[in-house]
Scaffold this motif. Structure first.
Motif, PDB file in Angstrom:
ATOM      1  N   HIS B  84       0.799  -1.223   0.000  1.00 38.48           N
ATOM      2  CA  HIS B  84       0.000   0.000   0.000  1.00 38.48           C
ATOM      3  C   HIS B  84       0.834   1.277   0.000  1.00 38.48           C
ATOM      4  O   HIS B  84       0.540   2.204  -0.738  1.00 38.48           O
ATOM      5  CB  HIS B  84      -0.954   0.013   1.196  1.00 38.48           C
ATOM      6  CG  HIS B  84      -2.112  -0.924   1.050  1.00 38.48           C
ATOM      7  ND1 HIS B  84      -1.952  -2.293   0.982  1.00 38.48           N
ATOM      8  CD2 HIS B  84      -3.433  -0.685   0.959  1.00 38.48           C
ATOM      9  CE1 HIS B  84      -3.145  -2.846   0.854  1.00 38.48           C
ATOM     10  NE2 HIS B  84      -4.061  -1.903   0.839  1.00 38.48           N
ATOM     11  N   ASP B 149      -7.819  -6.835   4.630  1.00 37.46           N
ATOM     12  CA  ASP B 149      -7.974  -6.094   3.380  1.00 37.46           C
ATOM     13  C   ASP B 149      -9.241  -6.585   2.698  1.00 37.46           C
ATOM     14  O   ASP B 149      -9.424  -7.791   2.527  1.00 37.46           O
ATOM     15  CB  ASP B 149      -6.762  -6.373   2.485  1.00 37.46           C
ATOM     16  CG  ASP B 149      -6.688  -5.376   1.355  1.00 37.46           C
ATOM     17  OD1 ASP B 149      -5.883  -4.443   1.450  1.00 37.46           O
ATOM     18  OD2 ASP B 149      -7.464  -5.514   0.393  1.00 37.46           O
ATOM     19  N   HIS B 151     -10.282  -6.677  -0.293  1.00 37.82           N
ATOM     20  CA  HIS B 151     -10.237  -7.371  -1.590  1.00 37.82           C
ATOM     21  C   HIS B 151      -9.698  -8.795  -1.500  1.00 37.82           C
ATOM     22  O   HIS B 151      -9.367  -9.406  -2.520  1.00 37.82           O
ATOM     23  CB  HIS B 151      -9.503  -6.524  -2.621  1.00 37.82           C
ATOM     24  CG  HIS B 151     -10.315  -5.311  -2.949  1.00 37.82           C
ATOM     25  ND1 HIS B 151     -10.100  -4.107  -2.338  1.00 37.82           N
ATOM     26  CD2 HIS B 151     -11.393  -5.159  -3.743  1.00 37.82           C
ATOM     27  CE1 HIS B 151     -11.015  -3.259  -2.767  1.00 37.82           C
ATOM     28  NE2 HIS B 151     -11.809  -3.861  -3.611  1.00 37.82           N
ATOM     29  N   CYS B 367      -4.947  -4.782  -7.637  1.00 36.41           N
ATOM     30  CA  CYS B 367      -5.235  -6.212  -7.492  1.00 36.41           C
ATOM     31  C   CYS B 367      -6.402  -6.645  -8.367  1.00 36.41           C
ATOM     32  O   CYS B 367      -6.652  -7.832  -8.531  1.00 36.41           O
ATOM     33  CB  CYS B 367      -5.503  -6.561  -6.023  1.00 36.41           C
ATOM     34  SG  CYS B 367      -6.853  -5.649  -5.274  1.00 36.41           S
ATOM     35  N   CYS B 429       0.413  -0.886  -4.842  1.00 40.59           N
ATOM     36  CA  CYS B 429      -1.005  -0.517  -4.981  1.00 40.59           C
ATOM     37  C   CYS B 429      -1.169   0.823  -5.689  1.00 40.59           C
ATOM     38  O   CYS B 429      -2.136   1.067  -6.401  1.00 40.59           O
ATOM     39  CB  CYS B 429      -1.667  -0.415  -3.621  1.00 40.59           C
ATOM     40  SG  CYS B 429      -1.754  -1.974  -2.730  1.00 40.59           S
ATOM     41  N   CYS B 432      -4.405   3.131  -6.777  1.00 40.82           N
ATOM     42  CA  CYS B 432      -5.661   2.476  -6.429  1.00 40.82           C
ATOM     43  C   CYS B 432      -6.228   3.128  -5.180  1.00 40.82           C
ATOM     44  O   CYS B 432      -7.431   3.338  -5.071  1.00 40.82           O
ATOM     45  CB  CYS B 432      -5.463   0.992  -6.202  1.00 40.82           C
ATOM     46  SG  CYS B 432      -6.939   0.183  -5.634  1.00 40.82           S
ATOM     47  N   LEU B 433      -5.368   3.450  -4.218  1.00 36.84           N
ATOM     48  CA  LEU B 433      -5.861   4.177  -3.039  1.00 36.84           C
ATOM     49  C   LEU B 433      -4.954   5.327  -2.652  1.00 36.84           C
ATOM     50  O   LEU B 433      -5.230   6.017  -1.670  1.00 36.84           O
ATOM     51  CB  LEU B 433      -6.124   3.236  -1.845  1.00 36.84           C
ATOM     52  CG  LEU B 433      -5.017   3.040  -0.817  1.00 36.84           C
ATOM     53  CD1 LEU B 433      -5.553   2.400   0.414  1.00 36.84           C
ATOM     54  CD2 LEU B 433      -3.878   2.303  -1.412  1.00 36.84           C
ATOM     55  N   ASN B 451     -10.689  -0.707  -8.411  1.00 33.33           N
ATOM     56  CA  ASN B 451     -11.990  -1.255  -8.046  1.00 33.33           C
ATOM     57  C   ASN B 451     -12.932  -0.292  -7.330  1.00 33.33           C
ATOM     58  O   ASN B 451     -14.059  -0.632  -7.036  1.00 33.33           O
ATOM     59  CB  ASN B 451     -11.762  -2.482  -7.155  1.00 33.33           C
ATOM     60  CG  ASN B 451     -10.652  -2.217  -6.153  1.00 33.33           C
ATOM     61  OD1 ASN B 451     -10.667  -1.189  -5.489  1.00 33.33           O
ATOM     62  ND2 ASN B 451      -9.685  -3.110  -6.063  1.00 33.33           N
TER      63      ASN B 451
END
Ligand code: SF4
Lengths: 200, 494
Positions: B84, B149, B151, B367, B429, B432-433, B451
């Protein structure tokens, strides 16, 4: 281990369905190795967003300061599994949540933390929000034992899944000690699983 | 949450329900095989076969272990990686971000103290947790899998029961290798038929989410099935299961079959030799019986699925690329305030087509879509298009793991991306975040293969995200706007 039967205090309404955990605590505050200090950042971006529009987010509204009960709508806490979200709410001062529904991971986190979350109907959630909005000093009691939420002499039926309900009432919400109670049984199950033994 | 319960429970040994001859789902078989006992709360104590941890949700759990003087009895069943916060540009230590460096140090010290494997950057095994475990062959059919997590659902692609958990539960798994869990209902989601050209696993799951909504799966495990799903590769299946959580389902899975076994064969942590045949036999036995009972069944037709784009702030707010954005009147009354909020936040309106929407940033990775087949398809679109990413657009490709990166470079995909104006990064990651330095700025709008399109998800509190497949993301990068990728693919005669 402490039993949790009823939470009483003033309340804070947070409006809207599908409030995700990214909104409850934005990812930049996940850069930490402890949950301390998360309380002041709860809903940070939503708070700033409201301010920019000349409005006040309930978490910034002086009328709701010190609230112990959060009243929300449906699918509260969806999205990321981050326990930082319920921890931030808890550290802001909340001790119980009343909402129509919750995401499951969020729910599991709140049970493990000892912060009961009860379900009410969509109409009742709105009614309780309206009562709190019109009189922020009103006391709200979340009664786990009696399955109801009491506000200003009115009682609203609430539900909580049987498992967590028992966990709160018995003080067994912190599962670790019960999970460790019979370690041998854990080893027995492990030894029966073919993959644990490399399919030998 | 306590829902359903075994329908044919007859007797109990160690509190483990035994079943009659009625067909069972994979979910029920795997759940039952892992039950240690019924807890006083009525929940089940469930043994966890594979536990994965990463740097964001584990440090507090280790702190709790130390506070209570607890041990980790099965250290070999937990695997750690970092994903992350790792920067994807300069990975030299110490990291420029002090807090990120502190988190790295914490996971290094914690895994060392408790004897847990850690896949570090540079080890050749590091990457997004949900990509590295399958790569190593750690994720296998019939297992229970948990990770701090959401996911974690991804691992269900192998016929495992895989759930995301919070930090207090990470502590429980570390200390006991078990969790307190309720039993879920199972919904079978069948997708049948052949997907059109330019339509991918990502479009399938976005379509399912749109139909079943972001909360339709609360209380359920999703079993994905049907000929479309059966025809998918393991990587595509992972994309589908990855987003089960966006539909509110606690987990999603696909029954293991020859595709699953072929993927696992020869992986470092997969069984080999004589154990392999025994493993395959057991894996086959955990699949749902043909006469399995489901709480409900829904069916979709692959022919109805188009390249899909989200237009709103929840992954279920999507349309086919040529379809107009729906009007509030298309939604139930209770949903309308959310729809209005989404139009306002995204600055989009009902009736508008997504194919006119310009993008500032394109992110290919995560992911959901950071595996080798995803990068191959994006590179193929770039080559067929032939042009370059306009200077007004920042497009970058972040491989999901060090293994994906190496494989892509061996195939020359990095050169293709660079030649067409994309940046090529290290594994993580990333956007993604946006916990690392990759972030949207201000009101920027991105086409992303990740996602979640939640408000602020990609690092700017007012930033906007459009979720798409890797091929659609590549097309958006090259055209500077959302574009029907089929226009580009048709140049390749396909
Ligand atoms: S890639 Fe995104 S969704 Fe996946 S584990 Fe990383 S942050 Fe979470």
């Amino acid at each position: 281990m402490s039993e949790i039967k009823m939470i009483t205090g003033t309340a804070v309404p947070v409006y809207g369905n599908d409030i995700d955990t990214d909104r409850i605590i934005p990812a930049r505050f996940l850069r930490c190795v402890s949950f301390d200090g998360l309380g002041e950042h709860a809903f940070e971006d939503d708070r700033a967003g409201e301010k920019a529009k000349g409005k006040t987010h309930p978490f910034d509204d002086a009328r709701f300061k010190g609230a112990k009960v959060l009243v929300a709508n449906s699918n509260f806490g969806c999205g990321s599994s981050r326990e930082h979200a319920p921890q931030a709410i808890y550290r802001w001062g909340v001790r119980a949540i009343v909402a129509v529904s919750y995401s499951e991971i969020f729910y599991g986190n709140t049970v493990a933390m000892g912060m009961p979350c009860v379900h009410v109907s969509p109409e009742d959630a709105q009614a309780i929000q309206a009562l709190v909005e019109s009189d922020p000093s009103v006391e709200v009691s979340v009664d786990i034992e009696g399955n109801c939420v009491k506000v200003a002499g009115k009682s609203f039926a609430s539900t909580i899944p049987e498992g967590p309900r028992k966990q709160f009432l018995s003080g067994g919400w912190d599962a670790t000690s019960e999970l460790l109670a019979d370690f041998q049984d854990i080893e027995t199950v492990a030894s029966r699983l073919p993959y644990v033994n490399q399919f030998a | 949450m306590e829902t359903g319960g075994p329908k044919t429970e007859k007797s109990s040994r160690h509190g483990i329900p035994e079943y009659g001859t009625m067909g069972q789902t994979l979910y029920d078989k795997v759940f039952d095989a892992h039950v240690v006992r019924r807890l006083s709360s009525g929940q089940y104590q469930l043994f966890i076969g594979l536990h994965m941890i990463h740097e964001v949700t584990s440090p507090q759990a280790f702190e709790m272990l130390r506070d209570r003087d607890l041990k980790v009895p099965f250290p070999g069943r937990t695997v750690a990686t970092v994903d992350h916060i790792v920067p994807t540009e300069d990975q030299s230590r110490p990291y420029k971000d002090d807090l990120a460096e502190q988190m790295m140090k914490a996971i290094e010290a914690n895994t060392q103290q408790f004897g847990i494997r850690l896949y570090q950057p540079g080890s050749g095994k590091q990457g997004v947790v949900h990509i590295v475990a399958p790569e190593q062959g750690l994720t296998q059919p019939g297992m229970t899998v948990a990770c701090g997590d959401s996911h974690t659902a991804t691992h269900g692609a192998f016929g495992a029961i895989a759930f995301g958990i919070g930090t207090s539960q990470v502590r429980d798994v570390l200390a006991t290798q078990t969790l307190s869990m309720g039993r879920l209902k199972v919904r079978r989601i069948e997708v049948n038929g052949k997907l059109g050209s330019g339509v991918y696993a990502k479009d399938v799951i976005l379509h399912i989410l749109r139909k079943l909504t972001a909360k339709g799966g609360v209380g359920y495990a999703y079993e994905f099935a049907g000929t479309t799903i059966e025809a998918m590769s393991m990587e595509e299946r992972m994309t589908v299961c990855n987003m089960a959580i966006e539909g509110g389902a606690r987990c999603g899975y696909i029954n293991p079959d020859e595709t699953t076994f072929a993927y696992l064969k020869g992986r470092p942590e997969a069984p080999s030799g004589a154990a392999w045949d025994k493993a395959v036999a057991w894996w086959k036995s955990v699949a749902s019986d043909v006469d399995a009972q489901y709480a409900d069944v829904v069916k979709y037709d692959a022919a109805d699925i188009e390249p899909t784009v989200t237009w709103g702030i929840s992954p279920d707010q999507s349309v086919g690329v040529n379809e107009p954005i729906p009007a509030t009147s298309d939604f139930p009354e209770a949903e309308r305030p959310n729809i209005l909020e989404a139009y306002e936040y995204m600055d989009l309106s009902a009736g508008q087509s997504m194919s006119t929407v310009h993008v500032d940033v394109v992110f290919i990775g995560s992911c959901t879509n950071g595996r080798i087949s995803d990068l191959r398809e994006a590179a193929r679109v770039a080559e067929l298009h032939g042009g370059k990413v306009p200077t007004s657009v920042k497009a970058f490709v972040v491989p999901g793991s060090e293994i994906v990166k190496k494989e892509a470079e061996a195939e020359g995909l990095d050169k293709v991306f660079l030649a067409h104006g994309f940046e090529w990064r290290e594994a993580g990651c990333s956007m993604c975040l946006a916990m690392n330095p990759d972030k949207l700025k201000g009101r920027q709008i991105s086409a992303s293969t990740s996602n979640r399109n939640f408000k602020g998800r990609q690092g700017s509190p007012s930033g906007r995200t459009l979720l798409v497949s890797p091929a659609m993301a590549a097309a958006a990068a090259l055209e500077g706007k959302i574009t029907d990728v089929r226009q580009i693919l048709s140049k390749g005669g396909n």
